[in-house]
Every structure is written in structure tokens, then in C-alpha cells.
Design an enzyme around this catalytic site. Structure first.
Site, PDB file in Angstrom:
ATOM      1  N   ASP A  35       0.852  -1.196   0.000  1.00 28.55           N
ATOM      2  CA  ASP A  35       0.000   0.000   0.000  1.00 28.55           C
ATOM      3  C   ASP A  35       0.889   1.247   0.000  1.00 28.55           C
ATOM      4  O   ASP A  35       1.911   1.294   0.688  1.00 28.55           O
ATOM      5  CB  ASP A  35      -0.910  -0.004   1.232  1.00 28.55           C
ATOM      6  CG  ASP A  35      -2.054   0.981   1.106  1.00 28.55           C
ATOM      7  OD1 ASP A  35      -3.205   0.548   0.955  1.00 28.55           O
ATOM      8  OD2 ASP A  35      -1.785   2.217   1.144  1.00 28.55           O
ATOM      9  N   ASN A  93     -13.064  -3.152   1.994  1.00 31.48           N
ATOM     10  CA  ASN A  93     -14.080  -2.107   2.075  1.00 31.48           C
ATOM     11  C   ASN A  93     -14.912  -2.121   0.802  1.00 31.48           C
ATOM     12  O   ASN A  93     -14.381  -2.370  -0.286  1.00 31.48           O
ATOM     13  CB  ASN A  93     -13.412  -0.739   2.242  1.00 31.48           C
ATOM     14  CG  ASN A  93     -12.592  -0.652   3.512  1.00 31.48           C
ATOM     15  OD1 ASN A  93     -13.054  -1.041   4.576  1.00 31.48           O
ATOM     16  ND2 ASN A  93     -11.361  -0.172   3.403  1.00 31.48           N
ATOM     17  N   VAL A 102     -10.897   2.912  -3.801  1.00 31.82           N
ATOM     18  CA  VAL A 102     -10.539   2.454  -5.151  1.00 31.82           C
ATOM     19  C   VAL A 102     -11.536   1.362  -5.572  1.00 31.82           C
ATOM     20  O   VAL A 102     -11.619   0.314  -4.919  1.00 31.82           O
ATOM     21  CB  VAL A 102      -9.098   1.904  -5.194  1.00 31.82           C
ATOM     22  CG1 VAL A 102      -8.753   1.447  -6.609  1.00 31.82           C
ATOM     23  CG2 VAL A 102      -8.105   2.960  -4.714  1.00 31.82           C
ATOM     24  N   HIS A 106     -10.058  -5.230  -3.575  1.00 31.57           N
ATOM     25  CA  HIS A 106      -8.746  -5.465  -2.979  1.00 31.57           C
ATOM     26  C   HIS A 106      -8.917  -5.891  -1.541  1.00 31.57           C
ATOM     27  O   HIS A 106      -9.811  -5.437  -0.827  1.00 31.57           O
ATOM     28  CB  HIS A 106      -7.857  -4.217  -3.058  1.00 31.57           C
ATOM     29  CG  HIS A 106      -8.516  -2.952  -2.587  1.00 31.57           C
ATOM     30  ND1 HIS A 106      -9.436  -2.271  -3.362  1.00 31.57           N
ATOM     31  CD2 HIS A 106      -8.394  -2.249  -1.440  1.00 31.57           C
ATOM     32  CE1 HIS A 106      -9.845  -1.200  -2.706  1.00 31.57           C
ATOM     33  NE2 HIS A 106      -9.244  -1.170  -1.524  1.00 31.57           N
ATOM     34  N   HIS A 108      -6.997  -5.859   2.004  1.00 31.54           N
ATOM     35  CA  HIS A 108      -5.875  -5.304   2.763  1.00 31.54           C
ATOM     36  C   HIS A 108      -5.376  -6.391   3.714  1.00 31.54           C
ATOM     37  O   HIS A 108      -6.171  -6.987   4.454  1.00 31.54           O
ATOM     38  CB  HIS A 108      -6.327  -4.140   3.646  1.00 31.54           C
ATOM     39  CG  HIS A 108      -6.864  -2.943   2.931  1.00 31.54           C
ATOM     40  ND1 HIS A 108      -6.143  -1.786   2.772  1.00 31.54           N
ATOM     41  CD2 HIS A 108      -8.062  -2.707   2.349  1.00 31.54           C
ATOM     42  CE1 HIS A 108      -6.872  -0.882   2.136  1.00 31.54           C
ATOM     43  NE2 HIS A 108      -8.055  -1.413   1.873  1.00 31.54           N
TER      44      HIS A 108
END
Ligand code: 5GP
Length: 121
Positions: A35, A93, A102, A106, A108
Site C-alpha cells: 500500500d 471495504n 478504489v 482489494h 488489505h
């Protein structure tokens, strides 16, 4: 549910090689990279290469190969970075409520320190 994918999102641009990234691991269907604004000593994003907007989009519409590759690659990333020993958090998220920044799915992977409670309130 209909999902609209924006091919100009920043992770699509990373996948096309238009923006550099610090790759941790890359496979046929998956890319894992650091990140840009890490929130813990370990903060890696794992993304499918396919055009999926959210976790539920990916889970509903990805092929078995993509699903398997994504999860096995995530396990390899966790092993590679040594995140498993001390523990880690895997978060995704989605949309407005999830405050997704974004619009390319994805996961995290955060670790390397005690992360605190999952939600403040
Ligand atoms: P989200 O809020 O969508 O779950 O998380 C998006 C994440 O992408 C954030 O943690 C943010 O720091 C990261 N990010 C945004 N732009 C870039 C970029 O260009 N490169 C990398 N490596 N990470 C990015």
C-alpha cells in the site's frame, strides 16, 4: 446486482503498467503489492487481475481458477511477509458505507503490530 467497473481506476492503471507498484507477488490471476500509505508495518493489497469492483462481485462472478488463485496467493503473501506468526487483519471495504476509495476489489493485509479494535464505534 449489476456491477459497473471503471477501467480508469488506479488499480486498473497499475495492472496495465501505467503506474508503478512495489510488487510482493504476482501470478496469472492475482497481484499483491505494498500500500502506498501503509497503516501498519505490514500493509499489502491483494487484487484480482480481473475487473471486479467489490468482494461480493468477485465472490459471485469470478471463475473457480481466479478464486483459488486469489486465496492461495494471499496465503503465500502472508507466509512470505511472516504475518502469520504474530497475526494480521484482512479487511475489504465496499461502496459508500465501507468507504471504498478504489473501485477495484482489494484485500488489505495488515500486520506487524497490534492493530487495535476493528471499529472505533
Ligand atoms: P480502500 O479505501 O479502497 O479500501 O483502500 C484503497 C487503498 O489503496 C488505500 O489504503 C490507499 O493507500 C491505497 N492506494 C491508493 N492509491 C494507490 C496507489 O497508487 N498505489 C498503491 N500502492 N496504493 C494505493
Amino acid at each position: 446486482m449489476a456491477y459497473t467497473y471503471d477501467p480508469q481506476n488506479i488499480f486498473a492503471r497499475i495492472l496495465r503498467g501505467e503506474i508503478p507498484n512495489k510488487t510482493v507477488l504476482e501470478t496469472a490471476h492475482t497481484l499483491a503489492f505494498h500500500d502506498i500509505h501503509p497503516q501498519a508495518p505490514i500493509h499489502v493489497l491483494v487484487i484480482p487481475k480481473g475487473p471486479y469492483v467489490t468482494f461480493d462481485h468477485f465472490a459471485a462472478e469470478a471463475t473457480p481458477e481466479e478464486l483459488l488463485d486469489f486465496h492461495r496467493t494471499t496465503a503465500s503473501v502472508i507466509a512470505l511477509l511472516g504475518a502469520g506468526e504474530g497475526g494480521y487483519r484482512a479487511i475489504t471495504n465496499s461502496g459508500l458505507n465501507g468507504m471504498q476509495e478504489v473501485p477495484h476489489y482489494h484485500l488489505h493485509i495488515l500486520g506487524g503490530r497490534v492493530l487495535g479494535r476493528m471499529l472505533d464505534h
